[in-house]
Design a protein around this motif. Structure first.
Motif, PDB file in Angstrom:
ATOM      1  N   PRO A 162      44.433 -39.320  -2.210  1.00 55.84           N
ATOM      2  CA  PRO A 162      43.969 -37.935  -2.373  1.00 55.84           C
ATOM      3  C   PRO A 162      43.218 -37.702  -3.681  1.00 55.84           C
ATOM      4  CG  PRO A 162      46.280 -38.068  -2.926  1.00 55.84           C
ATOM      5  CD  PRO A 162      45.879 -39.454  -2.479  1.00 55.84           C
ATOM      6  N   LYS A 195      43.381 -35.485   2.185  1.00 56.07           N
ATOM      7  CA  LYS A 195      43.746 -34.090   1.964  1.00 56.07           C
ATOM      8  C   LYS A 195      45.258 -33.966   1.856  1.00 56.07           C
ATOM      9  CE  LYS A 195      43.654 -29.560   4.225  1.00 56.07           C
ATOM     10  NZ  LYS A 195      43.300 -28.834   5.473  1.00 56.07           N
ATOM     11  N   LYS A 196      45.738 -33.303   0.787  1.00 57.46           N
ATOM     12  CA  LYS A 196      47.172 -33.060   0.623  1.00 57.46           C
ATOM     13  C   LYS A 196      47.602 -31.893   1.499  1.00 57.46           C
ATOM     14  CE  LYS A 196      47.443 -34.710  -4.167  1.00 57.46           C
ATOM     15  NZ  LYS A 196      47.822 -34.364  -5.560  1.00 57.46           N
ATOM     16  N   ASN A 197      48.707 -32.036   2.188  1.00 59.07           N
ATOM     17  CA  ASN A 197      49.209 -31.004   3.094  1.00 59.07           C
ATOM     18  C   ASN A 197      50.509 -30.404   2.560  1.00 59.07           C
ATOM     19  OD1 ASN A 197      47.157 -31.495   5.056  1.00 59.07           O
ATOM     20  ND2 ASN A 197      48.269 -33.327   5.684  1.00 59.07           N
ATOM     21  N   PHE A 198      50.651 -29.081   2.722  1.00 60.20           N
ATOM     22  CA  PHE A 198      51.847 -28.369   2.266  1.00 60.20           C
ATOM     23  C   PHE A 198      52.300 -27.429   3.376  1.00 60.20           C
ATOM     24  CE2 PHE A 198      49.262 -29.441  -1.371  1.00 60.20           C
ATOM     25  CZ  PHE A 198      50.166 -29.995  -2.279  1.00 60.20           C
ATOM     26  N   ASP A 199      53.612 -27.215   3.481  1.00 61.09           N
ATOM     27  CA  ASP A 199      54.106 -26.271   4.477  1.00 61.09           C
ATOM     28  C   ASP A 199      54.103 -24.852   3.902  1.00 61.09           C
ATOM     29  OD1 ASP A 199      56.319 -26.026   2.826  1.00 61.09           O
ATOM     30  OD2 ASP A 199      57.646 -27.230   4.088  1.00 61.09           O
ATOM     31  N   PHE A 204      55.277 -30.265  -0.258  1.00 56.08           N
ATOM     32  CA  PHE A 204      54.318 -31.301   0.118  1.00 56.08           C
ATOM     33  C   PHE A 204      54.816 -32.031   1.360  1.00 56.08           C
ATOM     34  CE2 PHE A 204      52.930 -35.809  -0.312  1.00 56.08           C
ATOM     35  CZ  PHE A 204      51.571 -35.604  -0.117  1.00 56.08           C
ATOM     36  N   THR A 205      53.948 -32.148   2.382  1.00 58.83           N
ATOM     37  CA  THR A 205      54.360 -32.772   3.651  1.00 58.83           C
ATOM     38  C   THR A 205      53.607 -34.059   3.963  1.00 58.83           C
ATOM     39  OG1 THR A 205      52.766 -31.410   4.865  1.00 58.83           O
ATOM     40  CG2 THR A 205      55.011 -30.549   4.647  1.00 58.83           C
ATOM     41  N   ASN A 207      49.772 -36.638   3.342  1.00 57.51           N
ATOM     42  CA  ASN A 207      48.313 -36.636   3.243  1.00 57.51           C
ATOM     43  C   ASN A 207      47.664 -36.854   4.609  1.00 57.51           C
ATOM     44  OD1 ASN A 207      48.380 -36.387   0.423  1.00 57.51           O
ATOM     45  ND2 ASN A 207      48.485 -38.602   0.114  1.00 57.51           N
ATOM     46  N   THR A 208      46.526 -36.216   4.801  1.00 59.72           N
ATOM     47  CA  THR A 208      45.669 -36.516   5.951  1.00 59.72           C
ATOM     48  C   THR A 208      44.529 -37.384   5.442  1.00 59.72           C
ATOM     49  OG1 THR A 208      46.162 -34.410   7.038  1.00 59.72           O
ATOM     50  CG2 THR A 208      44.163 -35.572   7.742  1.00 59.72           C
TER      51      THR A 208
END
Length: 644
Positions: A162, A195-199, A204-205, A207-208
């Motif tokens: 990321p 891309k960092k993903n967050f709920d 933090f959940t 990376n895409t």
């Protein structure tokens, strides 16, 4: 003695008569054809025949100026831009011989123009300032199965880091973890950062991965280098965290057919300087794209085959003529290549279903109205022969205010032998618009050329019954469609067959230019290769064989929407209608630029005052041909008018 001499003379006469009869028997078909052709030429050149049916004339350029014209655009200088690029000729492509011509139909002159890239199968449209936007073209020619020697295909490169993007140069080697086979990239590829993903709580959940696509092929030739299933590929030369975060995934890499690949390059052509001007490239490479003007004057680029030969996955983009930059549309929508799209008066786009052929048979082929901003697409019912929309033609019937469209002919997907003899009409001002069948063509017709004429008729000509004229199936017929009576009228037959890579352009003097045609085969048995038709043909409609035509001169060169301009005509009192016709940009029987707009007008003496409608979606900014028609339906020569 006299009796013997008489017998000899009689014998000679008898033998001579037998010889004459025998020669006549042998040459009868030729004599019949010769006399029939002579009579046909006599008939079609009679003044009364021309006044009823019009006339065709072939224009053959000097040998050094001939080219395989794929695209033609009418410029506001009155000249015609004729673009070949490599002209569907791989030898030209390999030698980087790319052609463009400027033809002046008044003076009859031809000029060569330096061509910066292979603009074969590009997209093009008129811009508000009179320049022509040209985007896309050919990066690589297709290879048919049997001609492919090295296994290859799409490699999707993943970047799980990321914090930074990764750029891989051309020549990067990918080795399969399962199959152990190595493939080499043909171009550089930029892989964006993950891309960092967050709920919803901010936790933090994961990376895409960022994704990049590149064409790869085996290092050596042969079937043993093919792969049959998906595999993960490590990138040679990478170490540490980069090696863990960056990898390739590919499905089958094989010796099957490889499609054409597109380019990202874009240019404006300046009609005054008569040269190409480079602008920012598109975000996506495109081969066979459609360029369509939007409500705000920006240009939408839709569809095409990308730089690895796959249909662009609905990632459409917009060109801003002021900044010369491209940006993606907010949402994706996929269409086959060269989709026929027209700006409506409400700012939405009408997609007729007509297209040039590449793309899945079940994706993006239904006609409808598309709101580009919201991505809402409303399908339209009633289309007959809906499975035969490839290579069909679509025209906005005059006047454009009525928003009635005609879809003409078409064929089955790919190299299908299916061809439709239907025309379909749809009125988008109807409360519940649906297609209804119009008058039929005599034969199933692929690649019909259509041009709007200043008297409101539509010239429909040419095409072929089979794919690319296969089986010597050219259709040497032409018709005029009357939108008021909803009927076709057969007129003089064209002299040259036109189908694939062909089109037509209305000229400022009211004649119509036809160009191109790229036969797959050169004989009925489909055993000889075809040759590209380099001759231009001009159709002179019946209205130009009347005793006189109205004059039109003077007046302003610029009229803003909602404003008026006054012109001079010695025949002002006989004028019955005024039309503002947008110049054509035609390729692959696709011309989304042409439209004919009715103008309100008043006359006083030898003056005629015309008013341009206020709707910017109806009257797009740019140059137009202004025609006036008299009470016989005879048009003037056009005056050029700019709507700023």
């Amino acid at each position: 003695m006299r009796d013997q001499a008489g017998l000899r003379r009689a014998r000679r006469l008898g033998i001579g008569a037998v010889v004459v009869v025998a020669l006549a028997g042998m040459n009868g078909p030729w004599l019949y054809r010769f006399s029939t052709e002579r009579y046909h030429q006599y008939k079609i050149n009679k003044p009364e025949y021309k006044a009823e049916n019009g006339h065709w004339e072939i224009v053959e350029f000097p040998k050094e100026y001939r080219q395989n014209t794929i695209h033609a655009v009418l410029l506001h200088t009155g000249k015609v831009l004729m673009v070949a690029g490599s002209g569907n000729n791989k030898k030209n492509f390999d030698a980087r011989r790319f052609d463009t011509r400027i033809w002046d139909p008044v003076k009859g002159t031809v000029k060569k123009v330096p061509t910066p890239e292979d603009l074969f199968c590009t997209g093009h449209t008129q811009l508000a300032d009179g320049n022509i936007l040209i985007a896309g073209g050919t990066k690589r020619y297709e290879k048919l199965q049997g001609d492919v020697t090295k296994a290859g295909g799409l490699m999707v490169v993943h970047n799980e880091n990321p914090d930074k993007p990764i750029t891989l140069p051309a020549g990067t080697r990918f080795t399969g973890k399962g199959n152990g086979k190595t493939f080499v990239s043909k171009d550089p590829v930029l892989v964006p950062r993950a891309k960092k993903n967050f709920d919803a709580t901010g936790r933090f959940t994961g990376n895409t991965p960022g994704l990049g696509r590149v064409y790869v092929e085996a290092q050596k030739s042969g079937a043993r280098y093919e792969t049959g299933t998906q595999d993960n590929y490590r990138i040679q030369g990478m170490t540490g965290a980069d090696a863990r975060n960056t990898y390739g995934i590919a499905e089958k890499l094989a010796l099957d057919k490889k499609d054409f690949q597109g380019i990202r390059d874009a240019y404006e052509f300046d009609p005054v300087a008569e040269k190409y001007i480079k602008v920012d490239p598109m975000n996506e490479a495109r081969w066979y794209p459609t360029l369509a003007t939007l409500s705000d004057g920006k240009i939408l680029s839709v569809s095409g085959l990308d730089d690895i030969g796959q249909l662009v996955p609905g990632k459409n983009e917009v060109f801003d003529p002021r900044t010369k930059k491209w940006t993606y549309t907010p949402k994706v929508r996929q269409f086959p290549t060269y989709p026929a799209m027209f700006l409506l008066q409400n700012g939405k786009l009408f997609y007729s279903g007509s297209n040039a052929g590449y793309g899945p048979a079940d994706v993006g082929r239904d006609p409808g109205v598309w709101d580009v901003d919201s991505n809402k697409f409303t399908q339209l019912p009633g289309l007959s022969d809906a499975d035969m929309m490839e290579t069909s033609g679509t025209v906005l019937l005059p006047p454009a205010q009525d928003e009635r469209f005609m879809v003409i002919g078409g064929g089955g997907v790919g190299e299908s032998k299916l061809a439709s003899n239907k025309t379909r009409i749809i009125d988008l001002k109807d409360g519940n618009p649906r297609f209804t069948d119009g008058p039929t063509l005599e034969k199933g017709t692929r690649y019909p050329q259509s041009s709007i004429l200043p008297d409101d008729s539509v010239l429909v000509s040419g095409g072929s019954e089979d794919y690319r004229g296969r089986g010597d199936s050219n259709i040497l017929q032409a018709r005029l469609y009357d939108p008021k009576s909803h009927t076709f009228k057969r007129v003089a037959d064209p002299l040259v067959g036109r189908h694939y890579h062909a089109g037509s352009i209305l000229l400022p003097d009211g004649r119509v230019m036809f160009f191109g045609s790229d036969s797959l085969f050169g004989d009925k048995a489909n055993t000889k290769p075809g040759t590209f038709e380099q001759r231009v043909e001009i159709y002179t409609p019946p209205y130009l064989y009347r005793d006189a035509r109205p004059s039109l001169s003077g007046g302003p060169q610029t009229i803003v929407r909602g404003a008026s301009g006054t012109f001079t005509s010695q025949h002002a009192g006989t004028v019955k209608k005024v039309r503002l016709i947008r110049p054509s940009a035609s390729t692959h029987v696709t011309d989304v630029d042409q439209r004919s707009i009715a103008l309100d007008f008043t006359t006083s003496g030898d003056r005629i005052t015309v008013t341009v409608p206020k709707n910017r979606n109806l009257v797009q900014s740019g140059w137009y041909m202004l025609f006036v028609d008299d009470d016989q339906g005879t048009p003037s020569t056009a005056q050029w008018v700019k709507v700023p």
